[in-house]
Write a protein that holds these residues in place. Structure first.
Motif, PDB file in Angstrom:
ATOM      1  N   SER A 164       0.801  -1.230   0.000  1.00  0.00           N
ATOM      2  CA  SER A 164       0.000   0.000   0.000  1.00  0.00           C
ATOM      3  C   SER A 164       0.829   1.272   0.000  1.00  0.00           C
ATOM      4  CB  SER A 164      -0.950   0.010   1.205  1.00  0.00           C
ATOM      5  OG  SER A 164      -0.219  -0.023   2.422  1.00  0.00           O
ATOM      6  N   GLU A 165       2.117   1.204   0.395  1.00  0.00           N
ATOM      7  CA  GLU A 165       2.966   2.394   0.446  1.00  0.00           C
ATOM      8  C   GLU A 165       4.196   2.171  -0.423  1.00  0.00           C
ATOM      9  OE1 GLU A 165       3.845   3.840   4.366  1.00  0.00           O
ATOM     10  OE2 GLU A 165       1.890   3.204   5.154  1.00  0.00           O
ATOM     11  N   ARG A 166       4.188   2.765  -1.590  1.00  0.00           N
ATOM     12  CA  ARG A 166       5.327   2.620  -2.498  1.00  0.00           C
ATOM     13  C   ARG A 166       6.592   3.159  -1.842  1.00  0.00           C
ATOM     14  NH1 ARG A 166       4.541   4.884  -8.376  1.00  0.00           N
ATOM     15  NH2 ARG A 166       6.578   3.855  -8.499  1.00  0.00           N
ATOM     16  N   GLY A 167       7.685   2.380  -1.934  1.00  0.00           N
ATOM     17  CA  GLY A 167       8.954   2.808  -1.370  1.00  0.00           C
ATOM     18  C   GLY A 167       9.071   2.622   0.133  1.00  0.00           C
ATOM     19  N   TYR A 168       8.108   1.925   0.750  1.00  0.00           N
ATOM     20  CA  TYR A 168       8.167   1.741   2.211  1.00  0.00           C
ATOM     21  C   TYR A 168       9.428   0.980   2.604  1.00  0.00           C
ATOM     22  CZ  TYR A 168       6.814   0.402   6.956  1.00  0.00           C
ATOM     23  OH  TYR A 168       6.777   0.230   8.325  1.00  0.00           O
ATOM     24  N   ALA A 169       9.758  -0.067   1.879  1.00  0.00           N
ATOM     25  CA  ALA A 169      10.961  -0.858   2.128  1.00  0.00           C
ATOM     26  C   ALA A 169      11.231  -1.709   0.894  1.00  0.00           C
ATOM     27  CB  ALA A 169      10.786  -1.735   3.362  1.00  0.00           C
ATOM     28  N   SER A 170      12.406  -2.326   0.878  1.00  0.00           N
ATOM     29  CA  SER A 170      12.794  -3.100  -0.298  1.00  0.00           C
ATOM     30  C   SER A 170      12.327  -4.552  -0.253  1.00  0.00           C
ATOM     31  CB  SER A 170      14.323  -3.081  -0.446  1.00  0.00           C
ATOM     32  OG  SER A 170      14.941  -3.638   0.704  1.00  0.00           O
ATOM     33  N   GLY A 171      11.904  -5.026   0.915  1.00  0.00           N
ATOM     34  CA  GLY A 171      11.469  -6.415   1.010  1.00  0.00           C
ATOM     35  C   GLY A 171      11.068  -6.792   2.415  1.00  0.00           C
ATOM     36  N   LEU A 172      11.003  -8.101   2.654  1.00  0.00           N
ATOM     37  CA  LEU A 172      10.519  -8.620   3.927  1.00  0.00           C
ATOM     38  C   LEU A 172      11.354  -8.142   5.110  1.00  0.00           C
ATOM     39  CD1 LEU A 172       8.997 -10.509   5.867  1.00  0.00           C
ATOM     40  CD2 LEU A 172      10.430 -12.385   5.027  1.00  0.00           C
ATOM     41  N   VAL A 173      12.657  -8.351   5.052  1.00  0.00           N
ATOM     42  CA  VAL A 173      13.505  -8.050   6.204  1.00  0.00           C
ATOM     43  C   VAL A 173      13.517  -6.563   6.502  1.00  0.00           C
ATOM     44  CG1 VAL A 173      15.847  -8.159   7.124  1.00  0.00           C
ATOM     45  CG2 VAL A 173      14.934 -10.097   5.832  1.00  0.00           C
ATOM     46  N   THR A 174      13.706  -5.740   5.481  1.00  0.00           N
ATOM     47  CA  THR A 174      13.761  -4.299   5.708  1.00  0.00           C
ATOM     48  C   THR A 174      12.403  -3.742   6.116  1.00  0.00           C
ATOM     49  OG1 THR A 174      13.427  -3.947   3.319  1.00  0.00           O
ATOM     50  CG2 THR A 174      15.702  -3.942   4.143  1.00  0.00           C
ATOM     51  N   GLY A 175      11.332  -4.291   5.540  1.00  0.00           N
ATOM     52  CA  GLY A 175      10.002  -3.838   5.915  1.00  0.00           C
ATOM     53  C   GLY A 175       9.659  -4.207   7.337  1.00  0.00           C
ATOM     54  N   PHE A 176       9.948  -5.447   7.726  1.00  0.00           N
ATOM     55  CA  PHE A 176       9.677  -5.907   9.088  1.00  0.00           C
ATOM     56  C   PHE A 176      10.516  -5.102  10.086  1.00  0.00           C
ATOM     57  CE2 PHE A 176      10.252  -8.677  12.758  1.00  0.00           C
ATOM     58  CZ  PHE A 176       8.970  -9.139  12.974  1.00  0.00           C
ATOM     59  N   THR A 177      11.789  -4.863   9.724  1.00  0.00           N
ATOM     60  CA  THR A 177      12.681  -4.106  10.617  1.00  0.00           C
ATOM     61  C   THR A 177      12.187  -2.674  10.801  1.00  0.00           C
ATOM     62  OG1 THR A 177      14.577  -5.441   9.903  1.00  0.00           O
ATOM     63  CG2 THR A 177      15.049  -3.326  10.964  1.00  0.00           C
ATOM     64  N   ARG A 178      11.775  -2.029   9.698  1.00  0.00           N
ATOM     65  CA  ARG A 178      11.294  -0.651   9.804  1.00  0.00           C
ATOM     66  C   ARG A 178      10.025  -0.579  10.636  1.00  0.00           C
ATOM     67  NH1 ARG A 178       9.468   3.586   4.926  1.00  0.00           N
ATOM     68  NH2 ARG A 178       8.576   5.133   6.369  1.00  0.00           N
ATOM     69  N   LEU A 179       9.100  -1.469  10.397  1.00  0.00           N
ATOM     70  CA  LEU A 179       7.843  -1.460  11.146  1.00  0.00           C
ATOM     71  C   LEU A 179       8.094  -1.699  12.625  1.00  0.00           C
ATOM     72  CD1 LEU A 179       4.771  -1.236  10.937  1.00  0.00           C
ATOM     73  CD2 LEU A 179       4.678  -3.687  10.481  1.00  0.00           C
ATOM     74  N   THR A 180       9.008  -2.616  12.944  1.00  0.00           N
ATOM     75  CA  THR A 180       9.333  -2.896  14.345  1.00  0.00           C
ATOM     76  C   THR A 180      10.005  -1.698  14.993  1.00  0.00           C
ATOM     77  OG1 THR A 180       9.640  -5.240  13.801  1.00  0.00           O
ATOM     78  CG2 THR A 180      10.551  -4.465  15.889  1.00  0.00           C
ATOM     79  N   ARG A 181      10.935  -1.070  14.273  1.00  0.00           N
ATOM     80  CA  ARG A 181      11.674   0.063  14.812  1.00  0.00           C
ATOM     81  C   ARG A 181      10.769   1.270  15.055  1.00  0.00           C
ATOM     82  NH1 ARG A 181      14.787   0.611  10.891  1.00  0.00           N
ATOM     83  NH2 ARG A 181      13.797   2.384   9.858  1.00  0.00           N
ATOM     84  N   GLU A 182       9.880   1.549  14.102  1.00  0.00           N
ATOM     85  CA  GLU A 182       9.061   2.754  14.193  1.00  0.00           C
ATOM     86  C   GLU A 182       7.831   2.587  15.083  1.00  0.00           C
ATOM     87  OE1 GLU A 182       8.093   3.865  10.216  1.00  0.00           O
ATOM     88  OE2 GLU A 182      10.133   4.520   9.731  1.00  0.00           O
ATOM     89  N   GLU A 183       7.279   1.385  15.138  1.00  0.00           N
ATOM     90  CA  GLU A 183       6.016   1.214  15.858  1.00  0.00           C
ATOM     91  C   GLU A 183       6.039   0.128  16.917  1.00  0.00           C
ATOM     92  OE1 GLU A 183       2.581   1.164  13.307  1.00  0.00           O
ATOM     93  OE2 GLU A 183       3.670   2.179  11.704  1.00  0.00           O
ATOM     94  N   GLY A 184       7.112  -0.661  16.960  1.00  0.00           N
ATOM     95  CA  GLY A 184       7.249  -1.665  17.995  1.00  0.00           C
ATOM     96  C   GLY A 184       6.241  -2.805  17.859  1.00  0.00           C
ATOM     97  N   VAL A 185       6.129  -3.578  18.948  1.00  0.00           N
ATOM     98  CA  VAL A 185       5.220  -4.727  18.949  1.00  0.00           C
ATOM     99  C   VAL A 185       3.782  -4.281  18.720  1.00  0.00           C
ATOM    100  CG1 VAL A 185       4.319  -6.622  20.354  1.00  0.00           C
ATOM    101  CG2 VAL A 185       6.757  -6.068  20.440  1.00  0.00           C
ATOM    102  N   ARG A 186       3.459  -3.116  19.254  1.00  0.00           N
ATOM    103  CA  ARG A 186       2.089  -2.607  19.084  1.00  0.00           C
ATOM    104  C   ARG A 186       1.771  -2.421  17.607  1.00  0.00           C
ATOM    105  NH1 ARG A 186      -0.504   2.744  22.070  1.00  0.00           N
ATOM    106  NH2 ARG A 186      -2.613   2.520  21.182  1.00  0.00           N
ATOM    107  N   GLY A 187       2.727  -1.928  16.830  1.00  0.00           N
ATOM    108  CA  GLY A 187       2.497  -1.752  15.406  1.00  0.00           C
ATOM    109  C   GLY A 187       2.386  -3.073  14.669  1.00  0.00           C
ATOM    110  N   LEU A 188       3.222  -4.043  15.077  1.00  0.00           N
ATOM    111  CA  LEU A 188       3.177  -5.354  14.438  1.00  0.00           C
ATOM    112  C   LEU A 188       1.837  -6.045  14.657  1.00  0.00           C
ATOM    113  CD1 LEU A 188       6.737  -6.706  15.340  1.00  0.00           C
ATOM    114  CD2 LEU A 188       5.968  -5.941  13.092  1.00  0.00           C
ATOM    115  N   TYR A 189       1.240  -5.811  15.826  1.00  0.00           N
ATOM    116  CA  TYR A 189      -0.026  -6.478  16.159  1.00  0.00           C
ATOM    117  C   TYR A 189      -1.217  -5.529  16.162  1.00  0.00           C
ATOM    118  CZ  TYR A 189       2.144 -10.936  17.149  1.00  0.00           C
ATOM    119  OH  TYR A 189       2.791 -12.147  17.005  1.00  0.00           O
ATOM    120  N   SER A 190      -1.071  -4.371  15.524  1.00  0.00           N
ATOM    121  CA  SER A 190      -2.194  -3.435  15.458  1.00  0.00           C
ATOM    122  C   SER A 190      -3.367  -4.025  14.694  1.00  0.00           C
ATOM    123  CB  SER A 190      -1.755  -2.125  14.791  1.00  0.00           C
ATOM    124  OG  SER A 190      -1.356  -2.357  13.444  1.00  0.00           O
TER     125      SER A 190
END
Length: 329
Positions: A164-190
């Motif tokens: 849904s967000e172009r350029g959010y990350a390059s793939g699984l690892v970078t996307g998961f890492t960014r989401l975890t870093r910016e929003e933490g567990v709460r973001g992962l399970y929102s």
């Protein structure tokens, strides 16, 4: 469900009035190795089918969250994305999709086998198991899916962000890492609550409707006919049952699927998840909640039918025992 009827253990209804209520069970005693085989077969069938459906899922998700694509069909939406972003855009989110449904599929199929067997034993006798088979299917599918979704939710959140967000990350690892870093567990399970609202009805449609489609097909046959079914006939029954179950799963789960996409894109007001879901549902309306249903029905019919066919094939190849069926004869 194992498509090989001859190898399937069946809990049958004793329909005559003189049958004793304490008829012995024909219930398998699965070992840890057996459940490991169920997990492996479920994991492989789900990751193969969901990974293969990534382009359709990309178009479906974009139709749900991108106003520019809101009125597009599956084909026109796909052409629009390719024309503006290139063919590779249709594979966005492939990594989290493959990994997410690898763990979710294994837990769901093995869990369904486990809980169905457990609930059959709780029923107490054959007649009760058959009488309450709908409740057994619903309960087994729901409990299995709940635990499977604990594994799926963080990866599904990552996938939706990538799509849904172009350029959010390059793939699984970078996307998961960014989401975890910016929003933490709460973001992962929102999206855990909406994903439960989506996946539990999906699993109910997938397993329960498939079970009853097989029952209807077999009920019109004699025992001898069932035992001598050709591979083509078995394949046709499994394929048809899976397609119908896929349609049911898509319809039952689509409103929550739309809300899940909105939540993971960051839409909606602040507040509790229940409040956000309520506001988003009101804003979308019935038409908005079912946006993209056509593409998703096509996708889900292919997913569900493919999963059941592959699940049986992989189980047989691994030498796994047959599953437990509860059919009213």
């Amino acid at each position: 469900m194992n498509p090989d009827l001859n190898a399937t253990i069946i809990v049958q209804a004793i329909m005559s009035g003189s049958a004793p209520s304490s008829s012995p069970f024909l219930v398998p005693q699965f070992s840890l190795k057996d459940y490991g085989s169920f997990f492996t077969a479920g994991a492989l069938c789900c990751t193969i089918t969901h990974g293969g459906m990534t382009p359709i899922d990309v178009v479906k998700t974009r139709i749900q969250v991108d106003p520019a694509l809101a009125r597009h069909s599956l084909l026109s939406g796909g052409r629009y994305i390719v024309a503006n972003e290139g063919p590779r855009a249709l594979l966005t989110g492939f990594g989290p999709t493959a990994v997410g449904y690898l763990v979710q599929g294994g837990a769901k199929f093995a869990g369904y086998e486990y809980w169905k067997k457990a609930f059959v034993q709780v029923a107490g006798d054959q007649e009760s198991a058959v009488k309450y088979r709908t409740a057994i299917y619903l309960g087994a599918a729901s409990v299995a899916e709940f635990f499977a979704d604990i594994l799926l939710t963080p990866l599904e959140a990552t996938r939706i962000r990538l799509v849904s967000e172009r350029g959010y990350a390059s793939g699984l690892v970078t996307g998961f890492t960014r989401l975890t870093r910016e929003e933490g567990v709460r973001g992962l399970y929102s999206g855990f609550l909406p994903i439960l609202c989506k996946q539990i009805p999906y699993a109910i449609g997938q397993f329960t409707v498939n079970e009853f489609c097989h029952e209807l097909a077999f009920r019109s046959m004699s025992e001898e006919t069932r035992r001598t079914l050709s591979p083509t006939s078995k394949f046709t029954i499994s394929l048809g049952s899976g397609i119908i179950a896929g349609f049911a799963a898509a319809i039952l789960s689509h409103p929550a699927d739309t809300l899940l996409s909105q939540i993971n894109k960051g839409h909606g007001p602040e507040g509790s998840m229940a409040h956000r879901l309520t506001i988003l549902a009101k804003q979308a309306g019935i038409r908005g909640l079912f946006a993209g249903l056509g593409p998703r029905m096509v996708m889900t019919a292919g997913l569900v039918s493919g999963q059941f066919l592959l699940y049986g094939i992989i189980k047989d190849a691994m030498g796994a025992p047959p599953g437990l069926e509860i059919h009213k004869e």
